[in-house]
Design a protein around this motif. Structure first.
Motif, PDB file in Angstrom:
ATOM      1  N   LEU A  32       6.705  17.804 -39.221  1.00  0.00           N
ATOM      2  CA  LEU A  32       6.170  18.561 -38.085  1.00  0.00           C
ATOM      3  C   LEU A  32       6.939  19.861 -37.872  1.00  0.00           C
ATOM      4  CD1 LEU A  32       5.355  15.752 -35.498  1.00  0.00           C
ATOM      5  CD2 LEU A  32       3.798  16.932 -37.068  1.00  0.00           C
ATOM      6  N   ALA A  33       8.243  19.860 -38.178  1.00  0.00           N
ATOM      7  CA  ALA A  33       9.034  21.089 -38.017  1.00  0.00           C
ATOM      8  C   ALA A  33       8.546  22.130 -39.024  1.00  0.00           C
ATOM      9  CB  ALA A  33      10.514  20.797 -38.210  1.00  0.00           C
ATOM     10  N   SER A  34       8.235  21.698 -40.250  1.00  0.00           N
ATOM     11  CA  SER A  34       7.797  22.693 -41.234  1.00  0.00           C
ATOM     12  C   SER A  34       6.380  23.168 -40.916  1.00  0.00           C
ATOM     13  CB  SER A  34       7.915  22.161 -42.665  1.00  0.00           C
ATOM     14  OG  SER A  34       6.938  21.218 -42.919  1.00  0.00           O
ATOM     15  N   GLU A  35       5.594  22.323 -40.251  1.00  0.00           N
ATOM     16  CA  GLU A  35       4.235  22.737 -39.872  1.00  0.00           C
ATOM     17  C   GLU A  35       4.247  23.701 -38.689  1.00  0.00           C
ATOM     18  OE1 GLU A  35       0.824  19.736 -39.176  1.00  0.00           O
ATOM     19  OE2 GLU A  35       1.459  20.343 -37.169  1.00  0.00           O
ATOM     20  N   THR A  36       5.123  23.446 -37.710  1.00  0.00           N
ATOM     21  CA  THR A  36       5.043  24.173 -36.433  1.00  0.00           C
ATOM     22  C   THR A  36       6.160  25.191 -36.230  1.00  0.00           C
ATOM     23  OG1 THR A  36       6.431  22.532 -35.326  1.00  0.00           O
ATOM     24  CG2 THR A  36       4.049  22.121 -35.300  1.00  0.00           C
ATOM     25  N   GLY A  37       7.254  25.071 -36.988  1.00  0.00           N
ATOM     26  CA  GLY A  37       8.408  25.939 -36.759  1.00  0.00           C
ATOM     27  C   GLY A  37       9.256  25.476 -35.584  1.00  0.00           C
ATOM     28  N   ARG A  38       8.826  24.404 -34.941  1.00  0.00           N
ATOM     29  CA  ARG A  38       9.623  23.874 -33.816  1.00  0.00           C
ATOM     30  C   ARG A  38      10.725  22.958 -34.347  1.00  0.00           C
ATOM     31  NH1 ARG A  38       5.538  20.781 -30.445  1.00  0.00           N
ATOM     32  NH2 ARG A  38       7.474  20.047 -29.521  1.00  0.00           N
TER      33      ARG A  38
END
Ligand SMILES: N[C@H](CCC[C@H](N)C(=O)O)C(=O)O
Length: 303
Positions: free
Chosen positions: A87-93
């Protein structure tokens, strides 16, 4: 509704994880799909982490966890780190809050790529682990395997980290035990009405342990994050270590390290370690039929 969804094959210290994107759908990954995926050497896994739309306010996703035998798990530390990385790589969060059947989990990806998961608070009451027999003190229960007068494994510390764990303390190399033989007997022992994850732990210093785990519903795996948390908490609880412990997971190749802190101020257990993306594809969550995306490893790290 489309019949297929995106998934990523990932690992946490070699613990084989399939992260399946079920957002926007009402159905679940079926036990049949899990069993079919596990039967194929290319998709063989330890846990499926299925990401669903959030159910509770303030959470980013609901995570459904399946073991490779199709059964449900309440917690999976290594898999949670994989979900964070996807999810971090998808959203940058970098910061996420998840809901599982065991409760709410907070997690964060650090600048160096390692990921911390707040695994919540440990549970020691015998009927909440659960055990089938009443024990006032679960830091050392009567349970043994091998000859009565010279048991091979005995007196585990037992607890729940959302899921049930038994930690057997050993004083020699954890790899020298025939866990493949004892694991299934202990996982299914009548003491554990919901079965249990079985871990061998050797204390190597006041702040380090080496572990090896036989997982409930998945068998001998290369690593188990919730078991590392349970071993660290049990070691501190029995005075074997302090509350900050580096766990060497002996069965990971190469052996990997998880840092565990059992936080004094709020009793929460924080696990920090790596996650690794391997490849992505699409899968039918009902049947488990899948195909792999033909992209260069550097092109895609997301679902
Ligand atoms: N591999 C997982 C644990 C899966 C637990 C599962 N085997 C069960 O409790 O049924 C971890 O990293 O925490």
């Amino acid at each position: 509704m489309s019949t297929t969804v995106e998934f990523a094959r990932m690992n946490g210290l070699g613990n084989k994880i399939l992260v399946v994107d079920m957002r926007g759908r009402k159905d679940r990954v079926t036990p049949q799909a899990a069993i079919a995926l596990n039967a194929d050497p290319e998709t063989q896994f330890d846990q499926i982490m299925a990401i669903h739309d959030p159910k509770a306010q303030g959470t980013d996703a609901f995570i459904d966890i399946l073991n490779s035998d199709g059964s449900k798990a309440q917690a999976c530390g290594n898999g949670t780190r994989c979900v964070v990385q996807a999810l971090a790589s998808e959203t940058g969060r970098r910061v996420f809050t998840f809901q599982t059947v065991a409760g709410i989990l907070n997690a964060e990806e650090h600048a160096d790529g390692t990921i911390s998961v707040d695994m919540g608070t440990p549970v020691f009451e015998w009927n909440r682990i659960p055990l089938s027999e009443e024990f006032y003190d679960t830091s050392r229960i009567e349970l043994q395997i091998g000859p009565i007068d010279d048991p091979i494994l005995h007196s585990p510390s037992v607890m729940s980290m959302g899921n049930p764990h038994a930690i057997f303390w050993v004083d020699r190399d954890v790899m020298s035990f025939d866990l493949e033989r004892f694991g299934p007997l202990l996982e299914n022992h009548p003491m554990f009405p919901e079965r249990a994850n079985i871990t061998l732990a050797q204390v190597t210093s006041p702040s380090s342990l080496t572990t090896r785990t036989w997982e409930r519903g998945a068998g001998l795996t290369l690593a188990c994050g919730s078991a590392a948390c349970a071993a660290a908490v049990s070691a501190a609880r029995t005075g074997r270590t302090g509350r900050n412990v580096a766990i060497t997971v002996a069965s990971a190749t190469p052996p990997g390290i998880l840092s565990i802190e059992w936080r004094e101020r709020d009793d929460h257990v924080i696990m920090t370690g790596p996650a690794e993306w391997e490849w992505s594809g699409t899968v039918d969550p009902t049947t488990g039929l899948w195909s792999r995306e033909e992209v260069a490893a550097t092109e895609s790290r997301a679902l």
